[in-house]
Design a protein around this motif. Structure first.
Motif, PDB file in Angstrom:
ATOM      1  N   ARG A 130      -1.417  -1.136   2.029  1.00 47.57           N
ATOM      2  CA  ARG A 130      -1.046  -2.333   2.799  1.00 47.57           C
ATOM      3  C   ARG A 130      -0.551  -3.432   1.868  1.00 47.57           C
ATOM      4  O   ARG A 130       0.416  -4.125   2.159  1.00 47.57           O
ATOM      5  CB  ARG A 130      -2.251  -2.830   3.603  1.00 47.57           C
ATOM      6  CG  ARG A 130      -2.783  -1.838   4.618  1.00 47.57           C
ATOM      7  CD  ARG A 130      -1.725  -1.435   5.625  1.00 47.57           C
ATOM      8  NE  ARG A 130      -2.184  -0.344   6.467  1.00 47.57           N
ATOM      9  CZ  ARG A 130      -1.398   0.365   7.266  1.00 47.57           C
ATOM     10  NH1 ARG A 130      -0.104   0.095   7.311  1.00 47.57           N
ATOM     11  NH2 ARG A 130      -1.872   1.349   7.996  1.00 47.57           N
ATOM     12  N   ALA A 131      -1.222  -3.592   0.737  1.00 49.10           N
ATOM     13  CA  ALA A 131      -0.771  -4.588  -0.229  1.00 49.10           C
ATOM     14  C   ALA A 131       0.584  -4.204  -0.804  1.00 49.10           C
ATOM     15  O   ALA A 131       1.461  -5.056  -1.017  1.00 49.10           O
ATOM     16  CB  ALA A 131      -1.798  -4.741  -1.346  1.00 49.10           C
ATOM     17  N   SER A 139       3.295  -5.217   1.515  1.00 40.79           N
ATOM     18  CA  SER A 139       3.495  -6.661   1.502  1.00 40.79           C
ATOM     19  C   SER A 139       4.416  -7.083   0.363  1.00 40.79           C
ATOM     20  O   SER A 139       5.360  -7.863   0.549  1.00 40.79           O
ATOM     21  CB  SER A 139       2.144  -7.376   1.383  1.00 40.79           C
ATOM     22  OG  SER A 139       2.320  -8.765   1.260  1.00 40.79           O
ATOM     23  N   TYR A 140       4.161  -6.548  -0.852  1.00 41.95           N
ATOM     24  CA  TYR A 140       5.005  -6.899  -1.998  1.00 41.95           C
ATOM     25  C   TYR A 140       6.408  -6.300  -1.859  1.00 41.95           C
ATOM     26  O   TYR A 140       7.403  -6.918  -2.265  1.00 41.95           O
ATOM     27  CB  TYR A 140       4.356  -6.422  -3.290  1.00 41.95           C
ATOM     28  CG  TYR A 140       3.225  -7.296  -3.758  1.00 41.95           C
ATOM     29  CD1 TYR A 140       3.476  -8.501  -4.412  1.00 41.95           C
ATOM     30  CD2 TYR A 140       1.899  -6.931  -3.545  1.00 41.95           C
ATOM     31  CE1 TYR A 140       2.436  -9.309  -4.840  1.00 41.95           C
ATOM     32  CE2 TYR A 140       0.849  -7.736  -3.972  1.00 41.95           C
ATOM     33  CZ  TYR A 140       1.129  -8.924  -4.619  1.00 41.95           C
ATOM     34  OH  TYR A 140       0.093  -9.723  -5.043  1.00 41.95           O
ATOM     35  N   GLU A 154       8.013  -5.813   0.904  1.00 42.20           N
ATOM     36  CA  GLU A 154       8.746  -6.642   1.863  1.00 42.20           C
ATOM     37  C   GLU A 154       9.243  -7.923   1.214  1.00 42.20           C
ATOM     38  O   GLU A 154      10.345  -8.408   1.507  1.00 42.20           O
ATOM     39  CB  GLU A 154       7.841  -6.953   3.053  1.00 42.20           C
ATOM     40  CG  GLU A 154       7.562  -5.723   3.916  1.00 42.20           C
ATOM     41  CD  GLU A 154       6.337  -5.892   4.783  1.00 42.20           C
ATOM     42  OE1 GLU A 154       5.852  -7.033   4.912  1.00 42.20           O
ATOM     43  OE2 GLU A 154       5.860  -4.877   5.333  1.00 42.20           O
ATOM     44  N   GLU A 155       8.451  -8.467   0.296  1.00 40.67           N
ATOM     45  CA  GLU A 155       8.886  -9.666  -0.426  1.00 40.67           C
ATOM     46  C   GLU A 155      10.135  -9.373  -1.253  1.00 40.67           C
ATOM     47  O   GLU A 155      11.042 -10.218  -1.347  1.00 40.67           O
ATOM     48  CB  GLU A 155       7.759 -10.170  -1.321  1.00 40.67           C
ATOM     49  CG  GLU A 155       8.069 -11.489  -2.017  1.00 40.67           C
ATOM     50  CD  GLU A 155       6.907 -11.999  -2.852  1.00 40.67           C
ATOM     51  OE1 GLU A 155       7.160 -12.767  -3.804  1.00 40.67           O
ATOM     52  OE2 GLU A 155       5.755 -11.637  -2.558  1.00 40.67           O
ATOM     53  N   TYR A 158       6.957  -5.746  13.013  1.00 32.54           N
ATOM     54  CA  TYR A 158       5.549  -5.441  12.783  1.00 32.54           C
ATOM     55  C   TYR A 158       4.676  -6.226  13.756  1.00 32.54           C
ATOM     56  O   TYR A 158       4.954  -7.393  14.074  1.00 32.54           O
ATOM     57  CB  TYR A 158       5.134  -5.814  11.359  1.00 32.54           C
ATOM     58  CG  TYR A 158       5.550  -4.828  10.289  1.00 32.54           C
ATOM     59  CD1 TYR A 158       5.719  -3.473  10.575  1.00 32.54           C
ATOM     60  CD2 TYR A 158       5.759  -5.247   8.992  1.00 32.54           C
ATOM     61  CE1 TYR A 158       6.100  -2.578   9.593  1.00 32.54           C
ATOM     62  CE2 TYR A 158       6.139  -4.351   7.990  1.00 32.54           C
ATOM     63  CZ  TYR A 158       6.308  -3.019   8.307  1.00 32.54           C
ATOM     64  OH  TYR A 158       6.686  -2.135   7.331  1.00 32.54           O
ATOM     65  N   VAL A 206       0.637  -7.242  10.242  1.00 30.80           N
ATOM     66  CA  VAL A 206       0.888  -8.327   9.290  1.00 30.80           C
ATOM     67  C   VAL A 206      -0.426  -8.840   8.700  1.00 30.80           C
ATOM     68  O   VAL A 206      -0.536  -9.082   7.496  1.00 30.80           O
ATOM     69  CB  VAL A 206       1.654  -9.482   9.963  1.00 30.80           C
ATOM     70  CG1 VAL A 206       1.748 -10.698   9.026  1.00 30.80           C
ATOM     71  CG2 VAL A 206       3.056  -9.025  10.363  1.00 30.80           C
ATOM     72  N   GLN A 233      -1.817  -6.466   6.064  1.00 34.98           N
ATOM     73  CA  GLN A 233      -1.073  -6.552   4.802  1.00 34.98           C
ATOM     74  C   GLN A 233      -1.450  -7.814   4.024  1.00 34.98           C
ATOM     75  O   GLN A 233      -1.677  -7.763   2.808  1.00 34.98           O
ATOM     76  CB  GLN A 233       0.427  -6.526   5.074  1.00 34.98           C
ATOM     77  CG  GLN A 233       0.934  -5.177   5.551  1.00 34.98           C
ATOM     78  CD  GLN A 233       2.433  -5.170   5.765  1.00 34.98           C
ATOM     79  OE1 GLN A 233       3.138  -6.038   5.255  1.00 34.98           O
ATOM     80  NE2 GLN A 233       2.934  -4.201   6.506  1.00 34.98           N
ATOM     81  N   GLN A 234      -1.506  -8.936   4.710  1.00 38.83           N
ATOM     82  CA  GLN A 234      -1.827 -10.188   4.031  1.00 38.83           C
ATOM     83  C   GLN A 234      -3.270 -10.213   3.552  1.00 38.83           C
ATOM     84  O   GLN A 234      -3.575 -10.740   2.467  1.00 38.83           O
ATOM     85  CB  GLN A 234      -1.561 -11.374   4.976  1.00 38.83           C
ATOM     86  CG  GLN A 234      -0.091 -11.576   5.312  1.00 38.83           C
ATOM     87  CD  GLN A 234       0.758 -11.767   4.068  1.00 38.83           C
ATOM     88  OE1 GLN A 234       0.389 -12.497   3.147  1.00 38.83           O
ATOM     89  NE2 GLN A 234       1.890 -11.089   4.020  1.00 38.83           N
ATOM     90  N   ARG A 291      -3.475  -8.132   0.493  1.00 38.68           N
ATOM     91  CA  ARG A 291      -2.823  -8.799  -0.636  1.00 38.68           C
ATOM     92  C   ARG A 291      -3.735  -9.833  -1.283  1.00 38.68           C
ATOM     93  O   ARG A 291      -3.652 -10.085  -2.495  1.00 38.68           O
ATOM     94  CB  ARG A 291      -1.534  -9.446  -0.149  1.00 38.68           C
ATOM     95  CG  ARG A 291      -0.736 -10.103  -1.277  1.00 38.68           C
ATOM     96  CD  ARG A 291       0.673 -10.358  -0.863  1.00 38.68           C
ATOM     97  NE  ARG A 291       1.407 -11.107  -1.872  1.00 38.68           N
ATOM     98  CZ  ARG A 291       2.727 -11.167  -1.953  1.00 38.68           C
ATOM     99  NH1 ARG A 291       3.460 -10.496  -1.076  1.00 38.68           N
ATOM    100  NH2 ARG A 291       3.305 -11.863  -2.881  1.00 38.68           N
TER     101      ARG A 291
END
Length: 484
Positions: free
Chosen positions: A377-378, A381-382, A384-385, A466, A471, A474-475, A478
């Motif tokens: 999940r983390a 997140s990265y 997607e950034e 998503y 979301v 993931q956050q 992170r």
């Protein structure tokens, strides 16, 4: 206020005070990891401190000294010789489109990791598990003096038993066999798994800690290296561990896509040095001294120049991460990255973003499924950034992607055990080959392009669709990325 309430508040106060004292007493820990551990300890009173004791404590200065005090077996004179050539600008560095930058990269590894440049190696890239183990076992059968083995994961399944049988046969013949395993990665092995090997004169030892991983206070510092050295002439390193899953035989994971190297030439001697240092750090009453048969220097047998670079919690340099940063900053056209886990620290993330903003084509490939859901999940997140910054991200959809590779401009590549995550940079003991060879780099580009054919792009539209729950996961993951 009741006695029960007083006890609860007293416990919360004590837990908070202990959290602040325990985490902040280590002044060398970076601030992101400090806040992540504070979050764990305060959110999980009592239990959080237990997790920290096993997973959060840094190696003591005494333990670091024990590791660093192991003599560099093999080539200290060569390290010093190359440093002098660097200073006089007479070191013959590999040809490339950015000669000065390659010179800087070679120097970086000499200074940060004492990694010598070896020239004229014969190196092949292996991307399939069955091919890797067929070649490895064939080479083991040809051994004449010694076989040195390190793996993070070693399973007692079909391929594990097949490899063990090959090692036992050589030990029975009087060949020196040494196996170094990680007590966490090999935790499923029975305690008598290596008994037959040892009865024939072979040796098997856990790396850096107790065989009983649950009572090992060094639990968070894992030997993630994969090294095999045969007669000092043939070496293997890369992503494959020992297990049937690495042959694609686990239905839930599917085909296992990984990258490994088979090396012949003097590059093997630097793998040998790494193995023997790890062995001596783990088996202090049976230290191995320098022997010429461990280090048979060879003439140039191929065209590959390379440096074997190690990193781990025994060295604050984070040499492999610095190598990644250097490579990305050198790129003029493209950066291709494959990794199962993408959790970069701020320095590496900013370097990638600068490359994107400078017009460099950055492509990242990650798996389509997690073997560690929280970390995955983390990773998303990265990833997607990066997409929002202009990179291309591909989801490998033909099984599980475990390959740990970076290649720039079809010129320089790195293959090894280190993922693009903070754990690999700071907590695990890792080893990577940094290779200066256009032929191999272009071959890796072709492999990446072939993998793209069985991948799909992660798009901004997919990210926008998503669910809120996705979301949040993931956050939330992170938040803990500095200690994952």
């Amino acid at each position: 206020m009741s006695i029960f309430s007083s006890l609860i508040w007293g416990f919360i106060f004590l837990n908070s005070a202990l959290a602040i004292f325990t985490v902040f007493k280590d002044k060398e820990r970076d601030i992101a990891a400090t806040w992540a551990w504070l979050l764990v300890i305060t959110m999980l009173p009592g239990v959080g401190i237990f997790f920290y004791m096993f997973l959060g404590r840094k190696i003591s200065r005494e333990s670091i000294f024990d590791l660093q005090s192991q003599d560099r077996i093999g080539m200290p004179q060569l390290v010093e010789s190359q440093k002098k050539l660097i200073e006089s600008e007479n070191l013959d560095v590999p040809e490339s489109n950015y000669q000065d930058k390659t010179f800087e990269m070679v120097r970086l590894f000499l200074e940060s990791s004492q990694s010598v440049l070896t020239k004229g190696n014969k190196v092949s890239i292996i991307s399939d598990g069955e091919d890797k183990f067929n070649q490895l076992i064939d080479d083991i059968k040809k051994a004449e003096h010694h076989i040195h083995v390190t793996y993070y994961i070693f399973r007692g399944d079909n391929i594990g038993l097949k490899l063990l049988k090959a090692l036992e046969e050589k030990a029975k013949q009087g060949i020196e066999v040494k196996v170094l395993y990680d007590p966490v990665g090999a935790r499923v092995l029975g305690k008598h798994f290596f008994d037959q090997l040892e009865s024939y004169g072979g040796k098997a030892e856990p790396f850096f800690g107790s065989k009983f991983f649950l009572i090992n206070l060094r639990l968070n510092y894992r030997n993630h290296r994969k090294i095999v050295v045969i007669d000092g002439k043939v070496g293997y390193t890369g992503g494959f561990n020992v297990g049937d899953d690495y042959l694609g035989l686990y239905e839930e994971m599917g085909y296992w896509r990984d990258t490994h190297l088979r090396i012949e030439g003097n590059g093997v001697l630097t793998l040998q040095t790494r193995f023997l240092m790890d062995w001596n750090a783990s088996v202090k009453d049976k230290n191995v001294e320098y022997e010429e048969q461990y280090f048979p220097f060879s003439s140039l047998i191929g065209s590959t120049d390379m440096q074997i670079v190690s990193s781990g919690p025994d060295n604050e340099m984070q040499s492999i991460k610095k190598g990644f940063i250097k490579m990305i900053s050198m790129a003029k056209e493209s950066v291709l990255i494959q990794t199962p886990y993408f959790i970069p620290d701020e320095a590496l993330m900013e370097t990638i973003k600068v490359a994107i903003l400078s017009g460099i084509n950055v492509k990242l490939m990650i798996p389509n499924k997690p073997d560690h859901p929280f970390i995955y999940r983390a990773t998303l997140s990265y990833a997607e950034e990066l997409i929002m910054s202009g990179a291309e991200v591909y989801i490998y959809d033909n099984g599980f992607l475990h390959s740990k590779v970076i290649v720039i401009d079809g010129e320089i590549l790195s293959v090894g055990t280190a993922n693009f995550d903070i754990r690999s940079f700071k907590l695990n003991f890792e080893v990577n080959a940094f290779i200066y060879d256009r032929f191999l780099a272009k071959k890796q580009v072709r492999l990446f392009n072939d993998d793209m054919k069985v991948s799909y792009p992660l798009t901004e539209e997919m990210i926008k669709n998503y669910s809120k729950w996705e979301v949040f996961k993931q956050q939330f993951s992170r938040l803990f990325s500095p200690i994952l």
